[in-house]
Every structure is written in structure tokens, then in C-alpha cells.
Write a protein that holds these residues in place. Sequence first.
Motif, PDB file in Angstrom:
ATOM      1  N   MET A 191      -5.477   2.574  -1.502  1.00 56.05           N
ATOM      2  CA  MET A 191      -6.164   3.920  -1.200  1.00 56.05           C
ATOM      3  C   MET A 191      -5.093   5.009  -1.525  1.00 56.05           C
ATOM      4  O   MET A 191      -4.157   5.017  -0.848  1.00 56.05           O
ATOM      5  CB  MET A 191      -6.321   3.987   0.377  1.00 56.05           C
ATOM      6  N   GLY A 192      -5.456   5.764  -2.583  1.00 51.53           N
ATOM      7  CA  GLY A 192      -4.711   6.897  -3.213  1.00 51.53           C
ATOM      8  C   GLY A 192      -3.931   6.020  -4.469  1.00 51.53           C
ATOM      9  O   GLY A 192      -4.043   5.076  -4.552  1.00 51.53           O
ATOM     10  N   PRO A 193      -3.518   7.163  -5.421  1.00 47.49           N
ATOM     11  CA  PRO A 193      -2.632   6.678  -6.487  1.00 47.49           C
ATOM     12  C   PRO A 193      -1.683   5.482  -6.195  1.00 47.49           C
ATOM     13  O   PRO A 193      -0.811   5.721  -5.037  1.00 47.49           O
ATOM     14  CB  PRO A 193      -2.119   7.901  -7.147  1.00 47.49           C
ATOM     15  N   VAL A 194      -1.442   4.324  -6.952  1.00 52.11           N
ATOM     16  CA  VAL A 194      -0.458   3.573  -6.617  1.00 52.11           C
ATOM     17  C   VAL A 194       0.761   4.064  -6.714  1.00 52.11           C
ATOM     18  O   VAL A 194       1.099   4.657  -7.551  1.00 52.11           O
ATOM     19  CB  VAL A 194      -0.839   2.282  -7.814  1.00 52.11           C
ATOM     20  N   GLY A 195       1.619   3.858  -5.445  1.00 46.79           N
ATOM     21  CA  GLY A 195       2.760   4.306  -5.563  1.00 46.79           C
ATOM     22  C   GLY A 195       3.028   5.670  -5.011  1.00 46.79           C
ATOM     23  O   GLY A 195       4.136   5.995  -4.752  1.00 46.79           O
ATOM     24  N   SER A 196       1.893   6.185  -4.549  1.00 45.97           N
ATOM     25  CA  SER A 196       2.163   7.644  -4.004  1.00 45.97           C
ATOM     26  C   SER A 196       2.797   7.701  -2.449  1.00 45.97           C
ATOM     27  O   SER A 196       2.475   6.269  -1.881  1.00 45.97           O
ATOM     28  CB  SER A 196       0.894   8.412  -3.915  1.00 45.97           C
ATOM     29  N   PRO A 197       3.657   8.681  -2.205  1.00 43.14           N
ATOM     30  CA  PRO A 197       4.289   8.049  -0.892  1.00 43.14           C
ATOM     31  C   PRO A 197       3.146   8.145   0.341  1.00 43.14           C
ATOM     32  O   PRO A 197       3.214   8.009   1.298  1.00 43.14           O
ATOM     33  CB  PRO A 197       5.219   9.229  -0.784  1.00 43.14           C
ATOM     34  N   GLY A 230      -6.082  -4.518  -8.350  1.00 45.84           N
ATOM     35  CA  GLY A 230      -5.419  -5.294  -9.238  1.00 45.84           C
ATOM     36  C   GLY A 230      -4.194  -5.579  -9.047  1.00 45.84           C
ATOM     37  O   GLY A 230      -3.406  -5.206  -8.081  1.00 45.84           O
ATOM     38  N   LYS A 231      -3.558  -6.239 -10.161  1.00 41.40           N
ATOM     39  CA  LYS A 231      -2.158  -6.805  -9.920  1.00 41.40           C
ATOM     40  C   LYS A 231      -1.167  -5.758  -9.463  1.00 41.40           C
ATOM     41  O   LYS A 231      -0.088  -5.802  -8.800  1.00 41.40           O
ATOM     42  CB  LYS A 231      -1.788  -7.561 -11.177  1.00 41.40           C
ATOM     43  N   LYS A 232      -1.447  -4.510 -10.199  1.00 40.07           N
ATOM     44  CA  LYS A 232      -0.376  -3.420  -9.686  1.00 40.07           C
ATOM     45  C   LYS A 232      -0.364  -3.296  -8.256  1.00 40.07           C
ATOM     46  O   LYS A 232       0.690  -2.613  -7.741  1.00 40.07           O
ATOM     47  CB  LYS A 232      -1.041  -2.166 -10.451  1.00 40.07           C
ATOM     48  N   VAL A 233      -1.277  -3.501  -7.481  1.00 41.14           N
ATOM     49  CA  VAL A 233      -1.317  -3.198  -6.223  1.00 41.14           C
ATOM     50  C   VAL A 233      -0.640  -4.384  -5.426  1.00 41.14           C
ATOM     51  O   VAL A 233       0.266  -4.028  -4.615  1.00 41.14           O
ATOM     52  CB  VAL A 233      -2.810  -3.119  -5.546  1.00 41.14           C
ATOM     53  N   LEU A 234      -0.737  -5.729  -5.934  1.00 42.20           N
ATOM     54  CA  LEU A 234       0.030  -6.659  -5.383  1.00 42.20           C
ATOM     55  C   LEU A 234       1.484  -6.355  -5.649  1.00 42.20           C
ATOM     56  O   LEU A 234       2.578  -6.442  -4.831  1.00 42.20           O
ATOM     57  CB  LEU A 234      -0.101  -8.056  -6.002  1.00 42.20           C
ATOM     58  N   ASP A 235       1.758  -5.862  -6.775  1.00 39.43           N
ATOM     59  CA  ASP A 235       3.223  -5.612  -7.171  1.00 39.43           C
ATOM     60  C   ASP A 235       3.865  -4.487  -6.169  1.00 39.43           C
ATOM     61  O   ASP A 235       4.836  -4.662  -5.908  1.00 39.43           O
ATOM     62  CB  ASP A 235       3.257  -5.182  -8.640  1.00 39.43           C
ATOM     63  N   ALA A 236       2.860  -3.494  -5.887  1.00 38.61           N
ATOM     64  CA  ALA A 236       3.177  -2.414  -4.930  1.00 38.61           C
ATOM     65  C   ALA A 236       3.646  -2.779  -3.615  1.00 38.61           C
ATOM     66  O   ALA A 236       4.418  -2.395  -3.082  1.00 38.61           O
ATOM     67  CB  ALA A 236       2.339  -1.310  -5.130  1.00 38.61           C
ATOM     68  N   GLU A 277     -13.153  23.010  -8.786  1.00 42.25           N
ATOM     69  CA  GLU A 277     -12.882  21.728  -9.279  1.00 42.25           C
ATOM     70  C   GLU A 277     -12.568  20.630  -8.100  1.00 42.25           C
ATOM     71  O   GLU A 277     -12.389  21.206  -7.071  1.00 42.25           O
ATOM     72  CB  GLU A 277     -11.600  21.807 -10.302  1.00 42.25           C
ATOM     73  N   THR A 278     -13.012  19.263  -8.521  1.00 43.91           N
ATOM     74  CA  THR A 278     -12.989  18.445  -7.408  1.00 43.91           C
ATOM     75  C   THR A 278     -11.707  17.465  -7.288  1.00 43.91           C
ATOM     76  O   THR A 278     -11.302  17.186  -8.353  1.00 43.91           O
ATOM     77  CB  THR A 278     -14.101  17.447  -7.675  1.00 43.91           C
ATOM     78  N   ILE A 279     -11.146  17.530  -6.070  1.00 44.66           N
ATOM     79  CA  ILE A 279     -10.236  16.556  -6.052  1.00 44.66           C
ATOM     80  C   ILE A 279     -10.586  15.353  -5.027  1.00 44.66           C
ATOM     81  O   ILE A 279     -10.503  14.232  -5.436  1.00 44.66           O
ATOM     82  CB  ILE A 279      -8.975  16.956  -5.172  1.00 44.66           C
ATOM     83  N   GLY A 280     -11.506  15.416  -4.156  1.00 47.27           N
ATOM     84  CA  GLY A 280     -12.276  14.467  -3.643  1.00 47.27           C
ATOM     85  C   GLY A 280     -13.463  14.683  -2.742  1.00 47.27           C
ATOM     86  O   GLY A 280     -13.456  16.096  -2.769  1.00 47.27           O
ATOM     87  N   ASP A 281     -14.349  13.745  -2.495  1.00 51.26           N
ATOM     88  CA  ASP A 281     -15.579  14.348  -2.029  1.00 51.26           C
ATOM     89  C   ASP A 281     -15.705  13.695  -0.524  1.00 51.26           C
ATOM     90  O   ASP A 281     -16.993  14.031   0.109  1.00 51.26           O
ATOM     91  CB  ASP A 281     -16.771  14.082  -2.762  1.00 51.26           C
ATOM     92  N   ASP A 282     -15.008  13.062   0.170  1.00 48.03           N
ATOM     93  CA  ASP A 282     -15.350  12.390   1.226  1.00 48.03           C
ATOM     94  C   ASP A 282     -14.297  12.228   2.462  1.00 48.03           C
ATOM     95  O   ASP A 282     -14.403  12.017   3.912  1.00 48.03           O
ATOM     96  CB  ASP A 282     -15.958  10.856   0.905  1.00 48.03           C
ATOM     97  N   ILE A 283     -13.031  12.023   1.797  1.00 48.85           N
ATOM     98  CA  ILE A 283     -11.780  11.595   2.827  1.00 48.85           C
ATOM     99  C   ILE A 283     -10.445  12.454   2.186  1.00 48.85           C
ATOM    100  O   ILE A 283     -10.329  12.194   0.867  1.00 48.85           O
ATOM    101  CB  ILE A 283     -11.722  10.077   2.787  1.00 48.85           C
ATOM    102  N   ALA A 284      -9.612  12.936   3.078  1.00 40.36           N
ATOM    103  CA  ALA A 284      -8.442  13.504   2.680  1.00 40.36           C
ATOM    104  C   ALA A 284      -7.419  12.886   3.496  1.00 40.36           C
ATOM    105  O   ALA A 284      -7.725  12.629   4.743  1.00 40.36           O
ATOM    106  CB  ALA A 284      -8.440  15.114   2.888  1.00 40.36           C
ATOM    107  N   TRP A 285      -6.484  12.378   2.837  1.00 37.97           N
ATOM    108  CA  TRP A 285      -5.206  12.043   3.986  1.00 37.97           C
ATOM    109  C   TRP A 285      -4.065  13.086   3.519  1.00 37.97           C
ATOM    110  O   TRP A 285      -3.751  13.444   2.435  1.00 37.97           O
ATOM    111  CB  TRP A 285      -4.462  10.596   3.167  1.00 37.97           C
ATOM    112  N   MET A 286      -3.496  13.577   4.771  1.00 35.85           N
ATOM    113  CA  MET A 286      -2.454  14.982   4.570  1.00 35.85           C
ATOM    114  C   MET A 286      -1.265  14.690   5.103  1.00 35.85           C
ATOM    115  O   MET A 286      -1.367  14.199   6.302  1.00 35.85           O
ATOM    116  CB  MET A 286      -3.371  16.017   5.120  1.00 35.85           C
ATOM    117  N   GLU A 303      -5.071  13.151  -9.013  1.00 36.80           N
ATOM    118  CA  GLU A 303      -4.391  11.881  -8.741  1.00 36.80           C
ATOM    119  C   GLU A 303      -2.817  12.094  -8.694  1.00 36.80           C
ATOM    120  O   GLU A 303      -2.045  11.355  -8.542  1.00 36.80           O
ATOM    121  CB  GLU A 303      -4.565  10.936  -9.981  1.00 36.80           C
ATOM    122  N   ASP A 304      -2.575  13.291  -8.563  1.00 37.95           N
ATOM    123  CA  ASP A 304      -1.138  13.716  -8.511  1.00 37.95           C
ATOM    124  C   ASP A 304      -0.638  12.891  -6.945  1.00 37.95           C
ATOM    125  O   ASP A 304      -1.224  13.250  -6.011  1.00 37.95           O
ATOM    126  CB  ASP A 304      -0.949  15.384  -8.145  1.00 37.95           C
TER     127      ASP A 304
END
Length: 609
Positions: free
Chosen positions: A122-128, A153-159, A284-293, A403-404
Motif C-alpha cells: 500500500m503506497g509506492p514500494v519503499g516509501s517511508p 509482486g516479488k518487489k514487495v517480498l523483497d521489500a 490534478e489527482t493524487i488519490g480518490d479514496d484513501i490518504a496516509w499522512m 507516486e512521490d
Amino acid sequence: MTISDIKNAKIKAWIEEIEKLCTPDALHICDGTKEEYDTLMKKCVDSGLATPLKKKPNSFLFRSLPSDVARVEARTFIASRKEEDAGPTNHWIDPVELKKTMTKLYTGCMKGRTMYVIPYSMGPVGSPISKNGIEITDSEYVVCNMIIMTRVGKKVLDAIGPDGDFVPCLHSVGKPLAEGESDHGIWPCADMENKYISQFPEEHTIWSYGSGYGGNALLGKKCFALRIATVLARDEGWLAEHMLILKLTNPKGEVKYVTGAFPSACGKTNLAMLIPKIPGWKVETIGDDIAWMKFGSDGRLYAINPEAGFFGVAPGTSEKSNKNALEAARENAIFTNCALTEDGDIWWEGIGYPAKGDLIDWKGIKRPALPKDKSPKGEEFAHPNARFTAPANQCPCIAPEWEDPKGVPISAFLFGGRRPSTVPLVHQARDWNHGVFLGSIVGSEVTAAVISDQVGQVRRDPFAMLPFCGYNMGDYFQHWINIGKKSTADKLPKIFYVNWFRKDDDGNFMWPGYGDNSRVLAWIFDRCDGKDNAVDTAIGYMPKPGAINTEGLSEQDKANIPAITSVDKEGWLKEIKDIRENHYPKFGKHLPKELADQLDILENNLKNM
Ligand code: GTP
Ligand code: SPV
Ligand code: MN
């Protein structure tokens, strides 16, 4: 991928445990690739659950059973050890009892099916700010939706790594198949009394059984990103909210980011993708339903969109109301409970044009189309909670920084809901605690996004989080008060309450809404810069006469403005009475004193008006 690719012992042991319990015919570890998506979608087509759409490339229509068309709040549980920790607004069950009941249901429940393991972020892989989950499900529909809605995917298992944290999310449709049996086009799910959407807040675990639909089954969304995440956010000092995130640019090219919490089917997707009616402004859109802050080192709140796709309400979406959503779903999309046209396209009420010839409605029945794009209540061709699932990166107005990993700094929070009376078009809180008060009293008409006999009635839905808070809502109010003490007024977002849904005596909306909401966004933008465009009223700051840009509005819409931008003293006094007698007492000693004080201040202000 195979199970031997999984190096994390905890994940491996969990998969093996669930496999033994649910006894699927096969095990599949998802890698989230296009090939995997295509293979699983083909399986859905072959079993008659999905219809490929001739008019929309790589897009498919699903029809659910009439008993499985939306979230089921009455079957959604917070299983904390103590009932008090679930609070007065959640359904509580003893976790030990619940596990017994559900373990019985899960026993052998995947017979005849494949068990899919979905590692997702949930969120860009690797974001704090991001978090990882693993969903186990026996539904191909769920896997395909999760591939669009999250990063898989695998990148998530790696993370996660060899001993990192993840939220285990167990899901089954609850419909085992006998030897040689197939779904034969019938949406698999369990009877209502056997549906369980369960959160274990102390263990950060989710168990869902018996529903294949939306928030009940795509466990990254409401179950993890809100119910479990609110618990994490409380413990770690951040915010997990049912909020859209938009980027607003004024004619000078200055940018502000705004989030908005409106209850289900009350306009988040539409506001996030809005095309302004006033020249020079851009959304412009960043998200349409959920925000983590989370707070940045500069003391500002930075938001990420934990999702990667939109699971949007289809009815009412048209070229005129939300062209960007239609564009986002032009290909590679999943449609659920929409109507099917003769030429292989989807159709729904409010799509902006009548259908031709015969339609197959969401129940699978062929009926002649009507000459208009509305249908009598109960006879809709598309279910009122029909949805499209579309990749966020296909949205023409997606912001380049969506995705910043560090998120975007938020200048304003909006709260809102469907309020036919009393609540004006917009008013601003005087300070943080007043804003928390406004969030705590949000009310809205219940929509078709939930299976309920309250649809159409106004209910309190604090912070648009009534069905999504994983702990005691009174403590959640306190958490919001506490967040306000972590920074200073100049850095905290300003808080506004908006209402696009005022109605006149004949039941007509008094405000055009949609793109015209940009007029209100512009006022809010200037408020954040401290512009002198407001008057101080009994309920908070409201637009000065003439401060809302009305250029291009119809004469009727202009004529309504004084009524929807003034304080309805009688209405607010009734509101206060209801909050005092019915809403706040529910929270008992968990209600922060600051909110009780705000209610007194508001009442005094109104009486002195
Ligand atoms: P969830 O996905 O359930 O959380 O919903 P949401 O809050 O994203 O709501 P969405 O934007 O999908 O809108 C729901 C319904 O409200 C749609 O039928 C819209 O057409 C309608 N709607 C959205 N914005 C407005 C508005 O400004 N005015 C009016 N009258 N209707 C609106
Ligand atoms: C909502 O109900 O708020 C939704 C749809 O966004 S669901 O994913 O079903 O929760
Ligand atoms: Mn929602």
C-alpha cells in the motif's frame, strides 16, 4: 513464483498453515505481471464469470449475486480483546469466539479452487509511509482487482525481506467446489449470515469470508488501509483517512494540495478528477479514496495515496460529470454490475446518453433499453453501486508526483457529506480543534455503497470514517486533537466543511456540483493564503458576499447562492440538540473535552446571533 521463492519464514509458515486449513486444489504465488493477469482473467471468462467487452480493449464485465453488491457493515467486525476498544460505533466480537467460528468456515473452504498468495504494497514500494500486506484468496476476480488497485509482486517480498513486517489478510469467497464442479457463471459467495469481514486490531490481521465484492474482499483497501491502518496510525502518530487527495493550481501557477473526507459515494472520486469551470485553475489527482499522512521534518503533513487504482462508482459518471474517470477506464478495466449493451460495451444510469436496443442488466436479464439515461428506482440496469476498476496511471489528470514516496504537503482538509438542509456550501473552522469538531459531527445520507436498510436516511458519519475506524471512535477523536498539538497553526492544514448536496423544497439540488465545485476550491485556496475573502459567523468563516466566483453560473444557480452561503440558525440549533442528545453521549468518557467545549461555543455563538 513458487513457494521456494519465499525466503521469509513467517510468510512461508503462514501460507502452509492456511493451505492445510483451506485445502485448495492448487497454490499460486502472484507476481502481478500482465501474463498472470491475462491468464486469470481468461479463467474467469471460461467459468462464465466475466464477459470480455468488444468496445473496451482488455476490459471485462462481472455480475455479482444480488446479495453481494456492496460492503456489509452489519457483518463487519472489530475483534479487539476488550469490547470498549472497538467502541460504540463498531460491531464487536470476542476474537477467540470469532476465530473458532471462522476457522470452522475456512476448513476445506477452497476445495476445487486455487489458493492465490498476493504480496502487495500500500503506497509506492519503499516509501517511508508505505506498508506491506499479503492477501491469500481463492478468487481470481480479487487477484485481478488487487493487481490494478495495489502494487503486487516479488518487489514487495523483497521489500518485506527475511524478517520484515506485513499484514496477513485471509480471504475466501466461501464457496468450495465439488469434484468437477465449476462456477458456471454464478458469482461465488456465502449466505449473508456466514459473511464475516473481520479485523483483529491487536494482531494487525484481517480475516474475510463469504463475500467477493469490493471493500469486503479487496483487503488492501478498507480493511487494511483504513481499519488496521487507523490502529497503526494511532500508535505511531500519523493519520489514515478516507480522503481523496488533489493538487490545485491557481492561475498564477501556485500549487496547493487538498484532501477531502466524504462518506462512500459522496463525491471523492469526482472532486479528485474535477475539471474546473473557472478559467486558469487546474485540478490534478493524487488519490480518490484513501490518504496516509505523516509529519515531515518541516512540521507539515505529507500525504500519499496508498492505492494504485480507482474502484469508482459507475452510475452518474459521464463525459459531463467526470470525463477523466471515463478516460481512466477506457481500457484494461474491470466493470462490476454495470449493464451490457448489444455491441459489447457497458452502460449505466447517468452515463449521459440513452442505450439502444436491448441491454443485459446487472442481474443478467435482457430488457429493452429506455429512451433516457435514468431508470425508475429498483429497476436500474446497472446496480447503483456498480463500479469500475481502473489503473490510476491511465487517468489523464493524474499528477506527475502521485507516486512521490515522500508524499505531498497538505494545505487544507475538507469534510463533507450529503446534507439536504442546514449545512452551507462551505464554512471554515476557526482553528484545529474547531475543525476536529466539524469532522466529528459529519452527517450524510446513506448511499448504495453499503447494504443497509438506512439508505437515503441521514446518519452521523464522523470524518467519513464510521465504517472504517479500527478502534474506539472517541479515542480516534482524541487522536485528531493530539495531532493538532504536534505542529503549529501555520503548518497544520486549514479545515473546511463543504456540502454540494443542499436541496430546495422540491427536492432539487441547489448547487450544480461537479466542475462548479472548483469555485469553492478557489475560495479555499485563497483562504489558505490568508486572503481577506471571509466573514466571521456563528459557525465559522464563510465567503464574503461576492467572494465565490459566479462567472458562467446559470441565473438560477446564482439566485440560490445567498441561501446556501448563510447560517441557518434554526437548523443548526436542531443539529446541536441532536449532537448533544444522540451523538456525543455514545462516546461517554472517550469523548475529548475539547469537543464538548466546541459544542458549547457553537451553541453560544448561535444564541447570540
Ligand atoms: P466511494 O468510492 O464509495 O468512496 O465514493 P466517492 O466518495 O468517491 O463518490 P463518487 O465521486 O464516486 O460519487 C458518487 C456519486 O455522487 C456519483 O453518482 C456522482 O455522480 C455523485 N456526485 C459526485 N459529486 C457530486 C456533486 O458535486 N454533486 C452531485 N449532485 N452529485 C455528485
Ligand atoms: C466505499 O464504500 O467507500 C468504497 C467502495 O470506496 S468499497 O471498496 O467497497 O469500500
Ligand atoms: Mn470509499
